[in-house]
Write a protein that holds these residues in place. Structure first.
Motif, short mmCIF file in Angstrom:
data_model
loop_
_atom_site.label_atom_id
_atom_site.label_comp_id
_atom_site.label_asym_id
_atom_site.label_seq_id
_atom_site.Cartn_x
_atom_site.Cartn_y
_atom_site.Cartn_z
N UNK A 12 -1.57 -5.14 14.03
CA UNK A 12 -0.69 -4.49 15.00
C UNK A 12 0.68 -4.13 14.48
N UNK A 13 1.03 -4.58 13.28
CA UNK A 13 2.35 -4.23 12.72
C UNK A 13 2.47 -2.70 12.57
N UNK A 14 3.69 -2.24 12.69
CA UNK A 14 3.96 -0.81 12.49
C UNK A 14 4.43 -0.57 11.07
N UNK A 15 3.86 0.46 10.45
CA UNK A 15 4.19 0.76 9.07
C UNK A 15 4.41 2.26 8.89
N UNK A 16 5.08 2.61 7.81
CA UNK A 16 5.15 3.99 7.34
C UNK A 16 4.13 4.16 6.22
N UNK A 17 3.44 5.27 6.26
CA UNK A 17 2.56 5.65 5.14
C UNK A 17 3.18 6.89 4.53
N UNK A 18 3.56 6.80 3.26
CA UNK A 18 4.22 7.90 2.56
C UNK A 18 3.33 8.42 1.44
N UNK A 19 3.34 9.74 1.29
CA UNK A 19 2.72 10.40 0.15
C UNK A 19 3.72 11.41 -0.39
N UNK A 20 3.45 12.03 -1.53
CA UNK A 20 4.37 13.08 -2.01
C UNK A 20 4.51 14.24 -1.04
N UNK A 21 3.56 14.37 -0.09
CA UNK A 21 3.59 15.50 0.84
C UNK A 21 4.27 15.18 2.16
N UNK A 22 4.36 13.90 2.56
CA UNK A 22 4.95 13.61 3.86
C UNK A 22 4.91 12.14 4.22
N UNK A 23 5.25 11.86 5.48
CA UNK A 23 5.32 10.49 5.98
C UNK A 23 4.79 10.45 7.41
N UNK A 24 4.04 9.39 7.75
CA UNK A 24 3.61 9.15 9.12
C UNK A 24 3.86 7.70 9.48
N UNK A 25 3.94 7.44 10.77
CA UNK A 25 4.16 6.08 11.27
C UNK A 25 2.94 5.66 12.09
N UNK A 26 2.31 4.55 11.71
CA UNK A 26 1.10 4.07 12.38
C UNK A 26 1.18 2.56 12.54
N UNK A 27 0.17 2.04 13.20
CA UNK A 27 0.04 0.59 13.30
C UNK A 27 -1.10 0.12 12.39
N UNK A 28 -1.13 -1.14 12.12
CA UNK A 28 -2.09 -1.72 11.18
C UNK A 28 -3.27 -2.33 11.93
N UNK A 29 -4.48 -2.00 11.47
CA UNK A 29 -5.66 -2.72 11.91
C UNK A 29 -6.32 -3.34 10.68
N UNK A 30 -6.44 -4.65 10.69
CA UNK A 30 -7.05 -5.36 9.57
C UNK A 30 -8.57 -5.27 9.70
N UNK A 31 -9.22 -4.84 8.61
CA UNK A 31 -10.66 -4.60 8.67
C UNK A 31 -11.29 -5.04 7.35
N UNK A 32 -12.18 -6.03 7.43
CA UNK A 32 -12.84 -6.53 6.23
C UNK A 32 -13.71 -5.46 5.58
N UNK A 33 -14.14 -4.48 6.37
CA UNK A 33 -15.00 -3.42 5.84
C UNK A 33 -14.25 -2.30 5.16
N UNK A 34 -12.93 -2.44 5.05
CA UNK A 34 -12.13 -1.45 4.33
C UNK A 34 -11.96 -1.91 2.89
N UNK A 35 -12.13 -1.00 1.95
CA UNK A 35 -11.99 -1.37 0.55
C UNK A 35 -10.53 -1.71 0.24
N UNK A 36 -10.28 -2.77 -0.50
CA UNK A 36 -8.90 -3.11 -0.89
C UNK A 36 -8.25 -1.96 -1.65
N UNK A 37 -6.95 -1.80 -1.43
CA UNK A 37 -6.20 -0.77 -2.12
C UNK A 37 -6.32 0.61 -1.51
N UNK A 38 -6.93 0.69 -0.32
CA UNK A 38 -7.16 1.98 0.33
C UNK A 38 -6.61 1.93 1.75
#
Length: 829
Positions: A753-779
């Protein structure tokens, strides 16, 4: 009072949790007490008195058979009507593709028809700033005059090429052909398509088989399905067909069918979770995995020797006419793609790679599939070629249960365009997007178009947009939107107030899908030829017009040879001219009784005769929401199937080599390949191979967008009731979520549920975090379909669009947008 009302609303709200509670409670109590039935009846009576719930009139109930055109799957649907109001959409049972099946988006289509807040109700002219949504209604005559005057001025000034069009209709549809014909008849070569997985497959087939055909799969007859990221039960292909096929694969009582489904994907998607085996692979390394499987098949001799020895070229090392020795595919995969090397690239255990290759090769009727998610986005061309190489090694091309190089639906053609001097001069100017030049096998590059506009803003004076919402759907970090700001005059033909339409100067609104005639030129991925005609099930609700009729009217008013190039009174006449080709091509069928499935009869020689007589009878049936199909597949026939320079399936693509010959001492082959973003050198560059993406220390994570079956991520709006089927960790009020592995989250000291910024060289978005064991680490996984700046309160400002983050890079060889290699970083918001 307000607090009490809110609690009451929460209790009765239609959301996923309450729906599941109702189902579970009903299932437990159904045999114990009649109380649930009494409560259900009382609630039903109570809700009928809510003033905001539409109550259809009492009257005659009728059923209209047609097709869903919200995606290229073209599922058959049946619309229930009470008097003139449509009240329900269901899957059609008298249609062979999706017998009774339908996806959530198709079922929710009525909300797109009747929601006036998301539709344009008449022609509109912009009065506010671009993107503000401030329009005033105008008449059709005034709107058409503005378009005509602008086109006439361009032709008068010798600049017909300054007119461009973006088309989102399926490639072979009559509407797509009509738009391209109009643009070309004006004198512009700048006709652009929204890219999808079919574009990638067509290029791969052209290079390896010599024919630019779509990819089709005989899935119902397969016994081993190896899917490279295809969302088989999340909207891929024809969604209704795939849902039905999944049921066939898992119905152990139906003839004891044993079908193994293996999903190669970096995230435990719905398909991966339900598959017999999930192979978690690092995003962007699927090409290497496919080549690692090929290594095992070649090393262990687990390949189809007859096909490889007699119908394939470039498998073994070979000598050209000059006596120069060239490396073959066998040498390449044996030396460079061992299981150990591939394991280091992909993260998949070497032993598992060996076992998977053996299982695939030893199955009786295996098939390997390409196309991420729903197949709405183009993929990596080299990955598609590597997957097709697996099918070739197994001898699975045009075999029962395999990949089918489909013949085109035999539609009739139109007369050649009548070109005057202005038109011919415009054609000679060349395309802005470099399609066919820098990328010789690609016929449209909308990302190249955007880049060219930013370099030369005067290159385009007027843009027409049909059936597309590129501001929202293109993965370019807002590149296309910035390009639009440079265009003086934009015309949208959208029926909906979408993100691109809000950037337009003029709106010429089309009918919505359920109000118009539209053709379905072979549902995506279907293994036999089928053509359907969707009919209007209700009269147009507003002052809208079929875009095909508008295009023909514009050509008529422009006069001269343009008028001569459009000899039809309306869209239906133009469609009828093409349909005649079906009638004249030989026998076909126009009825399906829901009995024996078509796929069961494909493995035997087809014996049938046409179930129609005259062309008038044939056309009359199609206009009623009918379809034509030919229940046959040309299995085998390898000797005359391939149209490559060698006349065989090519692991070593000689046409690719011919396209990048170099220029003696001035330009080397490597330099010409580098211009098409290919970093490999030598013979490897002309075969399926893996090209690693660059890694940035500033952006240590990888972004992967993904699609949901109950959320529209394409050009059409989402039926807003479907928001209630989303989980709370997908959308909470106006915030969407990034799915991150707990191990990755712990590195950044993040919790659910934490709020984070996700930044790339193209832009930035603000989202919340969902922890998911089925997500590959580093992605970081972000869902597509959120983040609109348009439509109504149920979609505008809901979540973020990952396309805003994706760097506008190009896929090697094809030049199409690169979706899967954007690096990002995250930080606490």
């Amino acid at each position: 009072m307000e607090s009490k009302d809110k609690k009451l609303t929460d209790r009765i709200a239609l959301n996923r949790r309450n729906f599941i509670k109702l189902l579970v409670g009903g299932a437990v109590g159904i045999n114990l007490t009649p109380l649930p039935w009494k409560l259900t009846d009382d609630v039903a009576i109570w809700t009928q008195n809510w003033p905001w719930v539409p109550v259809p009139p009492v009257g005659e109930v009728t059923l209209e058979s047609t097709f869903c055109t919200l995606c290229p799957g073209g599922c058959g649907i049946e619309v229930r009507k009470v008097e003139e109001r449509a009240v329900k959409i269901e899957g059609r049972t008298d249609y062979p593709v999706n017998p009774g099946g339908i996806c959530p988006l198709g079922a929710g289509g009525l909300q797109l028809l009747y929601n006036e807040n998301i539709r344009f109700t008449s022609p509109m002219k912009r009065v506010g700033s671009r993107g503000s949504g401030d329009f005033v209604p105008i008449s059709w005559d005034e709107a058409l005059r503005e378009v005509l005057d602008r086109i006439r001025d361009l032709r008068k000034n010798g600049r017909p090429e300054a007119l461009a069009a973006v088309n989102g209709y399926p490639r072979e549809s009559t509407m797509a052909h009509l738009v391209e014909r109009f643009i070309r008849s004006v004198g512009s070569p700048n006709y652009l398509r929204i890219p999808d997985a079919d574009d990638t497959c067509r290029i791969a087939n052209r290079l390896m088989t010599g024919s630019s055909r779509s990819m089709a799969y005989d899935l119902e007859n397969s016994d081993f399905v190896l899917s490279f990221g295809c969302g088989l039960i999340e909207g891929w292909g024809a969604p209704g067909r795939m849902i039905h096929a999944w049921g066939i694969w898992h119905d152990r009582e139906a003839g004891n069918r044993k079908v193994k489904v293996v999903q190669v994907e970096s995230k435990a998607s719905l398909t991966a979770s339900k598959a017999d085996q999930w192979v978690a692979v690092r995003p962007g390394t699927e090409t290497a995995l496919a080549l690692g499987l090929a290594h095992v098949m070649v090393k262990k001799g687990l390949y189809h020797r007859d096909f490889i020895d007699h119908y394939a070229f470039g498998f073994e090392d070979w000598l050209d006419d000059d006596g120069t020795r060239h490396q073959g595919f066998k040498t390449l995969v044996l030396h460079k793609y061992t299981p150990e090397k591939v394991s280091a690239i992909t993260g998949v255990d070497a032993g598992r790679i060996v076992a998977l290759a053996e299982d695939f090769a030893r199955a009786k009727k295996p098939v390997a599939l390409f196309g991420k998610g729903k197949g709405d986005v183009n993929g990596n061309l080299l990955e598609c070629m590597a997957v097709q190489a697996l099918n070739a090694l197994a001898g699975r091309i045009n075999r029962p249960g395999g990949v089918i190089l489909q013949d085109p639906v035999p539609l009739g053609g139109w007369p050649e365009i009548e070109a005057d001097a202005v038109t011919e001069a415009g054609w000679a100017k060349g395309r802005l997007d470099q399609a066919g030049e820098r990328y010789p096998f690609t016929d449209s590059l909308i990302n190249g178009f955007s880049e060219a506009l930013l370099q030369d803003p005067s290159a385009v004076d007027m843009l027409l947009v049909f059936g597309a919402n590129p501001v929202f759907t293109l993965p370019d970090g807002g590149l296309f939107r910035r390009a639009l700001e440079k265009i003086p005059f934009i015309v949208s033909f959208s029926p909906f107030r979408d993100d691109t339409a809000l950037m337009a100067d003029l709106i010429l609104p089309d009918h919505s899908p359920l109000e118009k005639v539209e053709d379905i030129p072979r549902p995506r991925g279907l293994q036999y030829p089928l053509y359907g005609v969707a009919k209007p099930v209700v009269k147009p609700l507003y002052d809208t017009r079929h875009s095909g009729d508008v295009v023909i009217e514009l050509a008529r008013r422009l006069g001269g040879k343009m008028k001569d190039s459009f000899p039809w009174k309306n869209f239906e006449e133009a469609l009828q001219a093409r349909v005649r080709g079906l009638y004249e091509s030989g026998p076909g069928l126009t009825r399906y009784d829901g009995g024996k499935p078509v796929w069961k009869s494909l493995t035997r020689p087809a014996i049938y005769k046409a179930d129609y007589g005259s062309f008038q009878d044939f056309w009359k049936g199609l206009r009623k929401g009918g379809f034509w199909y030919r229940p046959s597949v040309r299995y085998g026939g390898w000797a005359d199937l391939f149209k490559t320079p060698s006349g065989k399936f090519e692991f070593y693509c000689t046409s690719l080599q011919e396209a990048f010959p170099g220029n003696g001492g001035k330009t080397s082959i490597e330099e010409t390949l580098k211009s098409a973003d290919v970093t490999s050198t030598g013979d490897e560059a002309f075969m399926p191979h893996f090209e690693s993406a660059e890694v940035s220390g500033d952006y240590p994570l990888l972004l992967v967008p993904y699609e949901l079956i109950n959320l529209s991520s394409g050009p059409w709006p989402n039926p807003h009731f479907l928001n209630k089927t989303l989980f709370d960790y997908q959308l909470s009020e106006n915030e969407s979520f990034a799915e991150i592995h707990p191990g990755t989250a712990s590195t950044y000291h993040l919790k659910e549920g934490d709020r984070i910024y996700v930044d790339s060289p193209a832009g930035r978005v603000r989202v919340r975090v969902h922890l998911f064991e089925g997500a590959m680490p580093g992605v970081v996984f972000l869902p597509l379909g959120f983040g609109h700046h348009a439509y109504d309160e149920y979609q505008k400002g809901k979540g973020v669009n990952p396309n805003d983050l994706i760097s506008p890079r190009r896929d090697p060889l094809s030049g199409l947008p690169a979706w899967w290699n954007t690096r990002v970083k995250i930080s606490r918001a």
